[in-house]
Design a protein around this motif. Sequence first.
Motif, PDB file in Angstrom:
ATOM      1  N   GLU A 134       1.800  -3.324  -9.529  1.00 18.40           N
ATOM      2  CA  GLU A 134       3.253  -3.170  -9.575  1.00 18.40           C
ATOM      3  C   GLU A 134       3.859  -3.204  -8.177  1.00 18.40           C
ATOM      4  O   GLU A 134       4.896  -3.831  -7.952  1.00 18.40           O
ATOM      5  CB  GLU A 134       3.634  -1.879 -10.295  1.00 18.40           C
ATOM      6  CG  GLU A 134       5.127  -1.619 -10.370  1.00 18.40           C
ATOM      7  CD  GLU A 134       5.910  -2.688 -11.120  1.00 18.40           C
ATOM      8  OE1 GLU A 134       7.138  -2.763 -10.911  1.00 18.40           O
ATOM      9  OE2 GLU A 134       5.321  -3.454 -11.903  1.00 18.40           O
ATOM     10  N   ALA A 135       3.217  -2.552  -7.230  1.00 20.66           N
ATOM     11  CA  ALA A 135       3.732  -2.525  -5.854  1.00 20.66           C
ATOM     12  C   ALA A 135       3.730  -3.923  -5.257  1.00 20.66           C
ATOM     13  O   ALA A 135       4.711  -4.341  -4.622  1.00 20.66           O
ATOM     14  CB  ALA A 135       2.893  -1.578  -5.004  1.00 20.66           C
ATOM     15  N   ARG A 136       2.665  -4.669  -5.459  1.00 18.33           N
ATOM     16  CA  ARG A 136       2.610  -6.051  -4.947  1.00 18.33           C
ATOM     17  C   ARG A 136       3.695  -6.899  -5.592  1.00 18.33           C
ATOM     18  O   ARG A 136       4.335  -7.706  -4.922  1.00 18.33           O
ATOM     19  CB  ARG A 136       1.240  -6.655  -5.199  1.00 18.33           C
ATOM     20  CG  ARG A 136       0.190  -6.127  -4.274  1.00 18.33           C
ATOM     21  CD  ARG A 136      -1.146  -6.763  -4.515  1.00 18.33           C
ATOM     22  NE  ARG A 136      -2.127  -6.227  -3.594  1.00 18.33           N
ATOM     23  CZ  ARG A 136      -3.419  -6.238  -3.799  1.00 18.33           C
ATOM     24  NH1 ARG A 136      -3.914  -6.761  -4.906  1.00 18.33           N
ATOM     25  NH2 ARG A 136      -4.247  -5.725  -2.908  1.00 18.33           N
ATOM     26  N   HIS A 179      -8.788   2.733   0.308  1.00 19.57           N
ATOM     27  CA  HIS A 179      -8.035   3.610  -0.584  1.00 19.57           C
ATOM     28  C   HIS A 179      -8.819   4.833  -1.047  1.00 19.57           C
ATOM     29  O   HIS A 179      -8.321   5.624  -1.835  1.00 19.57           O
ATOM     30  CB  HIS A 179      -7.553   2.814  -1.804  1.00 19.57           C
ATOM     31  CG  HIS A 179      -6.699   1.654  -1.428  1.00 19.57           C
ATOM     32  ND1 HIS A 179      -5.412   1.799  -0.991  1.00 19.57           N
ATOM     33  CD2 HIS A 179      -6.957   0.329  -1.388  1.00 19.57           C
ATOM     34  CE1 HIS A 179      -4.908   0.609  -0.702  1.00 19.57           C
ATOM     35  NE2 HIS A 179      -5.832  -0.292  -0.932  1.00 19.57           N
ATOM     36  N   CYS A 231       2.563   1.645  -3.368  1.00 19.23           N
ATOM     37  CA  CYS A 231       1.563   2.056  -4.359  1.00 19.23           C
ATOM     38  C   CYS A 231       1.282   3.553  -4.226  1.00 19.23           C
ATOM     39  O   CYS A 231       1.260   4.279  -5.222  1.00 19.23           O
ATOM     40  CB  CYS A 231       0.284   1.258  -4.163  1.00 19.23           C
ATOM     41  SG  CYS A 231      -1.103   1.813  -5.172  1.00 19.23           S
ATOM     42  N   ASN A 232       1.077   4.004  -2.998  1.00 24.04           N
ATOM     43  CA  ASN A 232       0.786   5.421  -2.771  1.00 24.04           C
ATOM     44  C   ASN A 232       1.955   6.302  -3.184  1.00 24.04           C
ATOM     45  O   ASN A 232       1.760   7.402  -3.709  1.00 24.04           O
ATOM     46  CB  ASN A 232       0.398   5.655  -1.315  1.00 24.04           C
ATOM     47  CG  ASN A 232      -0.925   5.013  -0.986  1.00 24.04           C
ATOM     48  OD1 ASN A 232      -1.777   4.841  -1.842  1.00 24.04           O
ATOM     49  ND2 ASN A 232      -1.099   4.635   0.271  1.00 24.04           N
ATOM     50  N   ASP A 236       0.832  -1.210   0.000  1.00 26.50           N
ATOM     51  CA  ASP A 236       0.000   0.000   0.000  1.00 26.50           C
ATOM     52  C   ASP A 236       0.864   1.255   0.000  1.00 26.50           C
ATOM     53  O   ASP A 236       0.614   2.191  -0.761  1.00 26.50           O
ATOM     54  CB  ASP A 236      -0.932   0.016   1.214  1.00 26.50           C
ATOM     55  CG  ASP A 236      -2.072  -0.974   1.114  1.00 26.50           C
ATOM     56  OD1 ASP A 236      -2.341  -1.479   0.001  1.00 26.50           O
ATOM     57  OD2 ASP A 236      -2.706  -1.245   2.158  1.00 26.50           O
ATOM     58  N   CYS A 272      -0.726   0.778 -10.235  1.00 24.85           N
ATOM     59  CA  CYS A 272       0.324   0.953  -9.223  1.00 24.85           C
ATOM     60  C   CYS A 272       0.241  -0.131  -8.152  1.00 24.85           C
ATOM     61  O   CYS A 272       1.273  -0.605  -7.671  1.00 24.85           O
ATOM     62  CB  CYS A 272       0.228   2.333  -8.580  1.00 24.85           C
ATOM     63  SG  CYS A 272       0.752   3.667  -9.673  1.00 24.85           S
ATOM     64  N   MET A 273      -0.970  -0.551  -7.779  1.00 23.30           N
ATOM     65  CA  MET A 273      -1.101  -1.603  -6.767  1.00 23.30           C
ATOM     66  C   MET A 273      -0.548  -2.923  -7.287  1.00 23.30           C
ATOM     67  O   MET A 273       0.161  -3.631  -6.568  1.00 23.30           O
ATOM     68  CB  MET A 273      -2.557  -1.768  -6.330  1.00 23.30           C
ATOM     69  CG  MET A 273      -2.717  -2.817  -5.228  1.00 23.30           C
ATOM     70  SD  MET A 273      -1.642  -2.583  -3.776  1.00 23.30           S
ATOM     71  CE  MET A 273      -2.472  -1.259  -2.960  1.00 23.30           C
TER      72      MET A 273
END
Length: 104
Positions: free
Chosen positions: A95-97, A65, A29-30, A26, A92-93
Amino acid sequence: MTTFDDRENAYENKFAHDAELQFKADARCNKMLGVWAADLLGKTGPAAADYISSVVTADFEEAGHEDVYRKLAADLDGKADEAAIRAKMAECMLEARRQVLEEI
């Protein structure tokens, strides 16, 4: 220690580990969303860093979110519509994961 206690401890450890990974994803992603939005707003240098930080901290206002979405929607008014913001959030989530799981 009994088998039941071992199993309970394993589930508790897995829950804590999964929660930690989700928190990291999270936050990452942010941060990515903040970088994207700062670029759309033309922010660079310290102004961009401050803005990125404000997007990350916006997520602490409430669970979920939507708080981040509301911040981005207000800040990007006229530069990105709801569909673009939500699509970027989903991108983005993912990719972040992916990045967090690669670090394990």
